[in-house]
Design an enzyme around this catalytic site. Structure first.
Site, PDB file in Angstrom:
ATOM      1  N   ASP A  35       0.825  -1.225   0.000  1.00  0.00           N
ATOM      2  CA  ASP A  35       0.000   0.000   0.000  1.00  0.00           C
ATOM      3  C   ASP A  35       0.852   1.265   0.000  1.00  0.00           C
ATOM      4  O   ASP A  35       0.650   2.166  -0.809  1.00  0.00           O
ATOM      5  CB  ASP A  35      -1.061  -0.003   1.119  1.00  0.00           C
ATOM      6  CG  ASP A  35      -0.521  -0.050   2.528  1.00  0.00           C
ATOM      7  OD1 ASP A  35       0.691  -0.287   2.715  1.00  0.00           O
ATOM      8  OD2 ASP A  35      -1.320   0.167   3.477  1.00  0.00           O
ATOM      9  N   GLY A 123      -2.409  -7.066  14.869  1.00  0.00           N
ATOM     10  CA  GLY A 123      -2.310  -6.794  13.438  1.00  0.00           C
ATOM     11  C   GLY A 123      -3.648  -6.844  12.724  1.00  0.00           C
ATOM     12  O   GLY A 123      -3.709  -7.041  11.514  1.00  0.00           O
ATOM     13  N   LEU A 124      -4.751  -6.649  13.479  1.00  0.00           N
ATOM     14  CA  LEU A 124      -6.075  -6.653  12.843  1.00  0.00           C
ATOM     15  C   LEU A 124      -6.670  -5.237  12.816  1.00  0.00           C
ATOM     16  O   LEU A 124      -7.873  -5.046  12.694  1.00  0.00           O
ATOM     17  CB  LEU A 124      -7.007  -7.637  13.557  1.00  0.00           C
ATOM     18  CG  LEU A 124      -6.535  -9.100  13.516  1.00  0.00           C
ATOM     19  CD1 LEU A 124      -7.446 -10.003  14.329  1.00  0.00           C
ATOM     20  CD2 LEU A 124      -6.437  -9.613  12.076  1.00  0.00           C
ATOM     21  N   SER A 125      -5.791  -4.260  12.966  1.00  0.00           N
ATOM     22  CA  SER A 125      -6.151  -2.848  12.789  1.00  0.00           C
ATOM     23  C   SER A 125      -7.107  -2.273  13.827  1.00  0.00           C
ATOM     24  O   SER A 125      -8.008  -1.498  13.479  1.00  0.00           O
ATOM     25  CB  SER A 125      -6.723  -2.609  11.388  1.00  0.00           C
ATOM     26  OG  SER A 125      -5.710  -2.740  10.452  1.00  0.00           O
ATOM     27  N   ASP A 171      -5.611   0.104   5.662  1.00  0.00           N
ATOM     28  CA  ASP A 171      -6.471  -0.201   6.808  1.00  0.00           C
ATOM     29  C   ASP A 171      -7.638   0.780   6.909  1.00  0.00           C
ATOM     30  O   ASP A 171      -8.798   0.393   7.044  1.00  0.00           O
ATOM     31  CB  ASP A 171      -5.657  -0.175   8.111  1.00  0.00           C
ATOM     32  CG  ASP A 171      -4.431  -1.062   8.031  1.00  0.00           C
ATOM     33  OD1 ASP A 171      -4.384  -1.913   7.132  1.00  0.00           O
ATOM     34  OD2 ASP A 171      -3.524  -0.894   8.860  1.00  0.00           O
TER      35      ASP A 171
HETATM   36  C1  GLA Z   1       0.160  -2.403   8.447  1.00  0.00           C
HETATM   37  C2  GLA Z   1      -0.114  -1.018   7.890  1.00  0.00           C
HETATM   38  C3  GLA Z   1      -0.735  -1.102   6.493  1.00  0.00           C
HETATM   39  C4  GLA Z   1       0.075  -2.014   5.575  1.00  0.00           C
HETATM   40  C5  GLA Z   1       0.392  -3.338   6.264  1.00  0.00           C
HETATM   41  C6  GLA Z   1       1.344  -4.184   5.471  1.00  0.00           C
HETATM   42  O1  GLA Z   1      -1.043  -3.058   8.686  1.00  0.00           O
HETATM   43  O2  GLA Z   1      -0.966  -0.299   8.747  1.00  0.00           O
HETATM   44  O3  GLA Z   1      -0.858   0.185   5.950  1.00  0.00           O
HETATM   45  O4  GLA Z   1       1.232  -1.378   5.155  1.00  0.00           O
HETATM   46  O5  GLA Z   1       0.963  -3.137   7.551  1.00  0.00           O
HETATM   47  O6  GLA Z   1       0.753  -4.578   4.282  1.00  0.00           O
END
Ligand code: GLA
Length: 387
Positions: A35, A123-125, A171
């Protein structure tokens, strides 16, 4: 969750909230670390979400209480929003409130209670969901009409400015724009997007290694800097001005290999091939080709492990266990890497059994109790009906 947040709100502020907003977490199916390289990604929103209950105030004060941070309370004025120097959670709401305000939108101060069930640091935002949820809340409080893509851009900017992570837009974008039952193909250069139906017989399992990725920000920013440097170096060698790795062919990259540090070559090779894999994955999904989609996911993991170097022992172990199970088409790390979760494409009718076996095996091999979630593609952030 809604009831818990409503009850907490009434207890803390002694009145009922007038608004509730929600924003989902996300899992990325394929297109990792592309991204911020102006490439392609294919994430989807998941059922776990952040929720905020709020009511407007007659002054400029913002009061936030975070249920998942031991009911920690934070107060600030709309006219003096600065980053919290401790790098705390409240920098997410602070940043988006500040940026919407800076765009000359007017809205009142408010009381809010924040809760959620997106695992933090997995890592799920959860952070991006908090940003977008706050944005939707401010929009409703001010009666504003914010364009969803603009909101996603502001959230990304807020995270970059206030939180020290130079994250890409994936995200925030998917959390703001996702549609139920669909994944979202995003072109992170033009911000064009397309809703993608996943094959009928597919299920998505998210396996949490339980290794937090909280300390990975510096490595993330380092990768981004390496990619920027590499693009400039490639431009010098080929006497071209590249906008992104999408303009660089694998042949051009190979021609430059000997003139560049090997680690930079590897980063670029990952990004160029990962972009191609995203587009191939969309085609595979359209053909209902689960096996093909799975192979692309496996290749993505190998590339992230050996070329981009963002995997970990825990992620590799989880992926290996998954791939040994019947009914698993593909498994890869998802998100930034270094810890957190894997995403797995599995046969729908075997999903439950596969989830149990993966948990058992992971515990046997690591002594850690993993969590496994069955993810359905959900809708993006929205107001929640009060009732
Ligand atoms: C994190 C970042 C995203 C993206 C991913 C890797 O989740 O927040 O913007 O770069 O890593 O794909």
């Amino acid at each position: 969750m809604k009831e818990k947040i409503l009850a907490a709100f009434e207890k803390i502020y002694r009145h009922k909230p007038t608004l509730i907003v929600r924003a989902p977490g996300r899992v990325n199916l394929i297109g990792e670390h592309t991204d911020y390289n102006n490439g392609y990604v294919l994430p989807m929103a998941i059922g776990n979400e952040v929720m905020i209950a709020a009511s407007p105030r007659i002054d400029d004060q913002v009061n936030l209480v975070a249920l998942d941070k031991g009911n920690e309370e934070v107060k600030f004025s709309l006219f003096d929003i600065r980053p919290d120097s401790l790098g705390a959670w409240n920098n997410y709401p602070r940043s988006i409130i500040a940026l919407i305000k800076r765009n000359r939108h007017s809205f009142p101060g408010f009381n809010a209670v924040i809760g959620g069930n997106i695992p933090i640091g997995a890592g799920l935002s959860s952070s991006a969901a908090l940003l977008v949820a706050t944005g939707i809340l401010v929009e409703a409080l001010g009666g504003l009409k914010l364009d969803k893509i603009e909101l996603a851009k502001l959230c990304q900017k807020g995270e970059n400015l206030f939180c020290g992570v130079e994250s890409g837009i994936m995200d925030h974008f998917v959390i703001a724009l996702a549609k139920a039952n669909h994944a979202l193909l995003i072109d992170c250069f033009t911000l064009a997007y397309e809703y993608i139906l996943l094959p009928e017989n597919a299920a998505i399992l998210i396996c949490n290694t339980m290794k937090s990725r909280e300390l990975s920000n510096s490595a993330y920013n380092e990768r981004k800097a390496e990619c920027n440097k590499m693009l400039v170096e490639l431009g010098k060698i080929h006497k071209k001005s590249y906008n992104s790795f999408r303009d660089v062919s694998l042949i051009e990259l190979a021609q430059a290999e000997k003139q560049l540090p090997f680690y930079l070559f590897k980063r670029a090779k990952h990004v160029i091939s990962e972009n191609a894999r995203v587009l191939a994955a969309v085609e595979a999904a359209a053909r209902d080709d689960l096996a093909g989609l799975g192979i692309l996911m496996n290749e993505s993991h190998e590339s992230l492990r050996s070329l981009y170097e963002v995997s970990s022992i825990e992620l590799d172990t989880m992926v290996k266990i998954a791939r040994q199970q019947k009914g698993v088409f593909g498994a890869r790390l998802t998100g930034a890497g270094f810890g957190g979760c894997t995403v797995n494409l599995v046969e729908k009718q075997s999903a439950q059994t596969i989830a149990e076996t993966i948990k058992e095996q992971y515990y046997k091999q690591t002594g850690v109790k993993a969590e496994v979630y069955l993810a359905t593609p959900c809708a993006g952030a929205s107001l929640v009906a009060m009732g």
